[in-house]
Design a protein around this motif. Structure first.
Motif, PDB file in Angstrom:
ATOM      1  N   LYS A   7      61.118  25.424  -0.344  1.00  0.00           N
ATOM      2  CA  LYS A   7      60.941  24.858   0.982  1.00  0.00           C
ATOM      3  C   LYS A   7      61.108  25.961   2.020  1.00  0.00           C
ATOM      4  O   LYS A   7      62.097  26.654   2.039  1.00  0.00           O
ATOM      5  CB  LYS A   7      61.982  23.780   1.227  1.00  0.00           C
ATOM      6  CG  LYS A   7      61.893  22.731   0.152  1.00  0.00           C
ATOM      7  CD  LYS A   7      62.050  21.389   0.681  1.00  0.00           C
ATOM      8  CE  LYS A   7      61.984  20.433  -0.473  1.00  0.00           C
ATOM      9  NZ  LYS A   7      61.705  19.132  -0.186  1.00  0.00           N
ATOM     10  N   SER A   8      60.106  26.106   2.858  1.00  0.00           N
ATOM     11  CA  SER A   8      60.182  27.132   3.887  1.00  0.00           C
ATOM     12  C   SER A   8      60.382  26.476   5.236  1.00  0.00           C
ATOM     13  O   SER A   8      60.033  25.322   5.439  1.00  0.00           O
ATOM     14  CB  SER A   8      58.901  27.965   3.889  1.00  0.00           C
ATOM     15  OG  SER A   8      57.792  27.127   4.120  1.00  0.00           O
ATOM     16  N   ALA A  31      62.443  19.304   7.344  1.00  0.00           N
ATOM     17  CA  ALA A  31      62.721  20.353   6.361  1.00  0.00           C
ATOM     18  C   ALA A  31      62.946  19.774   4.966  1.00  0.00           C
ATOM     19  O   ALA A  31      62.571  20.385   3.969  1.00  0.00           O
ATOM     20  CB  ALA A  31      63.932  21.172   6.797  1.00  0.00           C
ATOM     21  N   LYS A  32      63.534  18.594   4.895  1.00  0.00           N
ATOM     22  CA  LYS A  32      63.826  17.980   3.598  1.00  0.00           C
ATOM     23  C   LYS A  32      62.542  17.715   2.808  1.00  0.00           C
ATOM     24  O   LYS A  32      62.479  17.937   1.611  1.00  0.00           O
ATOM     25  CB  LYS A  32      64.598  16.678   3.809  1.00  0.00           C
ATOM     26  CG  LYS A  32      65.040  16.014   2.547  1.00  0.00           C
ATOM     27  CD  LYS A  32      65.858  14.774   2.840  1.00  0.00           C
ATOM     28  CE  LYS A  32      66.259  14.080   1.554  1.00  0.00           C
ATOM     29  NZ  LYS A  32      66.973  12.839   1.822  1.00  0.00           N
ATOM     30  N   LYS A  33      61.498  17.249   3.506  1.00  0.00           N
ATOM     31  CA  LYS A  33      60.228  16.933   2.845  1.00  0.00           C
ATOM     32  C   LYS A  33      59.188  18.028   3.020  1.00  0.00           C
ATOM     33  O   LYS A  33      58.087  17.917   2.490  1.00  0.00           O
ATOM     34  CB  LYS A  33      59.677  15.615   3.385  1.00  0.00           C
ATOM     35  CG  LYS A  33      60.562  14.440   3.043  1.00  0.00           C
ATOM     36  CD  LYS A  33      59.988  13.152   3.585  1.00  0.00           C
ATOM     37  CE  LYS A  33      60.896  11.990   3.259  1.00  0.00           C
ATOM     38  NZ  LYS A  33      60.428  10.759   3.884  1.00  0.00           N
ATOM     39  N   TYR A  45      52.111  15.857   7.880  1.00  0.00           N
ATOM     40  CA  TYR A  45      51.248  16.918   7.350  1.00  0.00           C
ATOM     41  C   TYR A  45      52.077  17.843   6.472  1.00  0.00           C
ATOM     42  O   TYR A  45      53.132  18.320   6.889  1.00  0.00           O
ATOM     43  CB  TYR A  45      50.625  17.721   8.503  1.00  0.00           C
ATOM     44  CG  TYR A  45      49.730  16.874   9.373  1.00  0.00           C
ATOM     45  CD1 TYR A  45      48.400  16.670   9.040  1.00  0.00           C
ATOM     46  CD2 TYR A  45      50.224  16.269  10.523  1.00  0.00           C
ATOM     47  CE1 TYR A  45      47.581  15.879   9.835  1.00  0.00           C
ATOM     48  CE2 TYR A  45      49.414  15.479  11.323  1.00  0.00           C
ATOM     49  CZ  TYR A  45      48.095  15.290  10.970  1.00  0.00           C
ATOM     50  OH  TYR A  45      47.294  14.505  11.749  1.00  0.00           O
ATOM     51  N   PRO A  46      51.621  18.130   5.257  1.00  0.00           N
ATOM     52  CA  PRO A  46      52.404  18.984   4.357  1.00  0.00           C
ATOM     53  C   PRO A  46      52.387  20.452   4.797  1.00  0.00           C
ATOM     54  O   PRO A  46      51.457  20.910   5.449  1.00  0.00           O
ATOM     55  CB  PRO A  46      51.673  18.820   3.013  1.00  0.00           C
ATOM     56  CG  PRO A  46      50.267  18.512   3.384  1.00  0.00           C
ATOM     57  CD  PRO A  46      50.345  17.704   4.657  1.00  0.00           C
TER      58      PRO A  46
END
Length: 66
Positions: A7-8, A31-33, A45-46
């Motif tokens: 995760k960035s 940030a979690k997802k 949006y990913p």
């Protein structure tokens, strides 16, 4: 690979410049997802490898509890 390395974070200055492509509204960082969220459009949006994927076809519809 650890969860932290997958995760960035999004640069806060970049977040100020980005807008939802559908409604041109503000985005918030989850940030979690690892997603940029447009609450007004009810889309997430990913962000993959630090790159925001700002395509409505790639966005996830937010659930009622989000």
């Amino acid at each position: 690979m650890s969860d932290a390395s997958r995760k960035s974070d999004i640069d806060p200055k970049l977040l100020e410049l980005l807008a939802c492509p559908l409604i041109k509204g503000p985005l918030t960082w989850d940030a979690k997802k690892s997603e940029l969220v447009s609450k007004a459009a009810r889309l997430a949006y990913p962000v993959r490898d630090g790159i925001p994927i700002m395509l409505p076809s790639e966005a996830r519809q937010l659930g009622d509890d989000e």
